[in-house]
Every structure is written in structure tokens, then in C-alpha cells.
Design a protein around this motif. Structure first.
Motif, PDB file in Angstrom:
ATOM      1  N   PHE A  29      33.260  37.137  43.462  1.00 17.82           N
ATOM      2  CA  PHE A  29      32.751  36.084  42.582  1.00 17.82           C
ATOM      3  C   PHE A  29      32.615  36.614  41.147  1.00 17.82           C
ATOM      4  O   PHE A  29      33.024  35.933  40.191  1.00 17.82           O
ATOM      5  CB  PHE A  29      31.408  35.555  43.088  1.00 17.82           C
ATOM      6  N   LEU A  30      32.075  37.813  41.023  1.00 19.41           N
ATOM      7  CA  LEU A  30      31.959  38.404  39.679  1.00 19.41           C
ATOM      8  C   LEU A  30      33.343  38.559  39.042  1.00 19.41           C
ATOM      9  O   LEU A  30      33.514  38.308  37.848  1.00 19.41           O
ATOM     10  CB  LEU A  30      31.254  39.767  39.750  1.00 19.41           C
ATOM     11  N   MET A  33      34.599  35.261  37.704  1.00 22.06           N
ATOM     12  CA  MET A  33      33.934  34.898  36.451  1.00 22.06           C
ATOM     13  C   MET A  33      34.430  35.762  35.289  1.00 22.06           C
ATOM     14  O   MET A  33      34.558  35.281  34.163  1.00 22.06           O
ATOM     15  CB  MET A  33      32.409  35.025  36.610  1.00 22.06           C
ATOM     16  N   LYS A  34      34.737  37.031  35.575  1.00 18.61           N
ATOM     17  CA  LYS A  34      35.260  37.894  34.510  1.00 18.61           C
ATOM     18  C   LYS A  34      36.650  37.434  34.079  1.00 18.61           C
ATOM     19  O   LYS A  34      36.984  37.486  32.895  1.00 18.61           O
ATOM     20  CB  LYS A  34      35.295  39.361  34.973  1.00 18.61           C
ATOM     21  N   PHE A  36      37.697  34.399  34.168  1.00 18.40           N
ATOM     22  CA  PHE A  36      37.483  33.199  33.357  1.00 18.40           C
ATOM     23  C   PHE A  36      37.058  33.584  31.942  1.00 18.40           C
ATOM     24  O   PHE A  36      37.553  33.033  30.949  1.00 18.40           O
ATOM     25  CB  PHE A  36      36.416  32.314  34.019  1.00 18.40           C
ATOM     26  N   LYS A  37      36.165  34.538  31.860  1.00 19.71           N
ATOM     27  CA  LYS A  37      35.668  34.988  30.553  1.00 19.71           C
ATOM     28  C   LYS A  37      36.811  35.530  29.694  1.00 19.71           C
ATOM     29  O   LYS A  37      36.851  35.286  28.494  1.00 19.71           O
ATOM     30  CB  LYS A  37      34.594  36.054  30.767  1.00 19.71           C
ATOM     31  N   GLN A  39      39.773  34.587  29.918  1.00 17.81           N
ATOM     32  CA  GLN A  39      40.727  33.472  29.839  1.00 17.81           C
ATOM     33  C   GLN A  39      42.022  33.746  30.600  1.00 17.81           C
ATOM     34  O   GLN A  39      43.075  33.202  30.277  1.00 17.81           O
ATOM     35  CB  GLN A  39      41.013  33.114  28.377  1.00 17.81           C
ATOM     36  N   THR A  43      39.281  26.526  33.832  1.00 13.37           N
ATOM     37  CA  THR A  43      38.258  25.899  34.663  1.00 13.37           C
ATOM     38  C   THR A  43      38.805  25.437  36.021  1.00 13.37           C
ATOM     39  O   THR A  43      38.192  25.737  37.057  1.00 13.37           O
ATOM     40  CB  THR A  43      37.589  24.730  33.903  1.00 13.37           C
ATOM     41  N   VAL A  46      39.161  28.452  38.221  1.00 13.29           N
ATOM     42  CA  VAL A  46      37.875  28.913  38.738  1.00 13.29           C
ATOM     43  C   VAL A  46      37.456  28.050  39.929  1.00 13.29           C
ATOM     44  O   VAL A  46      37.032  28.561  40.969  1.00 13.29           O
ATOM     45  CB  VAL A  46      36.783  28.849  37.641  1.00 13.29           C
ATOM     46  N   LEU A  68      29.427  23.372  36.096  1.00  9.97           N
ATOM     47  CA  LEU A  68      30.713  22.798  35.700  1.00  9.97           C
ATOM     48  C   LEU A  68      30.521  21.681  34.671  1.00  9.97           C
ATOM     49  O   LEU A  68      29.513  20.978  34.693  1.00  9.97           O
ATOM     50  CB  LEU A  68      31.446  22.257  36.930  1.00  9.97           C
TER      51      LEU A  68
END
Lengths: 78, 21
Positions: A29-30, A33-34, A36-37, A39, A43, A46, A68
Motif C-alpha cells: 500500500f505504501l 501511494m509512493k 502516485f506521489k 506520478q 488516480t 491507484v 478520493l
């Protein structure tokens, strides 16, 4: 209503606790998110990854939905 | 980016990961 850093920390704790015997899920999960951060994924990307990762955990999916933007939602499979 | 709260969650996750948490 706008979520705060405390809400994010609380959610991460919830994920960590729920997968206490599967730390890899929390780490995955981390990683999502990384990505996504940085790019690497957007969205919808994710949403696709998280819905697979948390399949069978509707409380985590509903919690994730609160982060969201409008118009996006992971459907909970029952 | 049209997802400010998701960005916030990602930032918190990145910090958490950096701490080895």
C-alpha cells in the motif's frame, strides 16, 4: 469535509493493524501511494491497485474512498 | 492534480515509509 494529516495517519495505522500478520500488504500500500506521489500512476491506477490489494476488506476500502476526489469510488464487493 | 486528499495521503505514506514505519 477536508481530511487532515491525522486522518491519513489513522488510516495507515488501520491498514497496518489489519494486516499485522501480512506486513507485505501494508508495504504494498505504501508503494502504491509512493508511485502516485511520483506520478508513476494516476488516480484510476491507484483505485485499480488498491481495490485488488484490499479485496475482502470493505472497511479499508470504504476508508480509502474518503480520500478520493468527487466522482471516484471503489465499489465494495459483498 | 484534482485529488488533493489523495496527494495528502500519499505524502503521509511517503513520510511513514521513510521512517521505516
Amino acid at each position: 469535509q477536508r481530511l487532515k494529516v491525522e486522518d491519513a495517519l489513522s488510516y495507515l495505522d488501520q491498514v497496518k493493524l489489519q494486516f499485522g500478520n501480512q506486513p507485505q500488504v501494508y508495504n504494498d500500500f505504501l508503494d502504491i501511494m509512493k508511485e502516485f506521489k511520483s506520478q508513476s500512476i494516476d488516480t484510476p491506477g491507484v483505485i485499480s491497485r488498491v481495490s485488488q490489494l484490499f479485496k475482502g476488506h470493505p472497511d479499508l476500502i470504504m476508508g480509502f474512498n474518503t480520500f478520493l476526489p468527487p466522482g471516484y469510488k471503489i465499489e465494495v464487493q459483498t | 492534480l484534482p485529488a488533493p486528499q489523495l496527494v495528502m495521503l500519499a505524502n503521509v505514506a511517503a513520510v511513514t515509509a521513510g521512517e521505516g514505519g
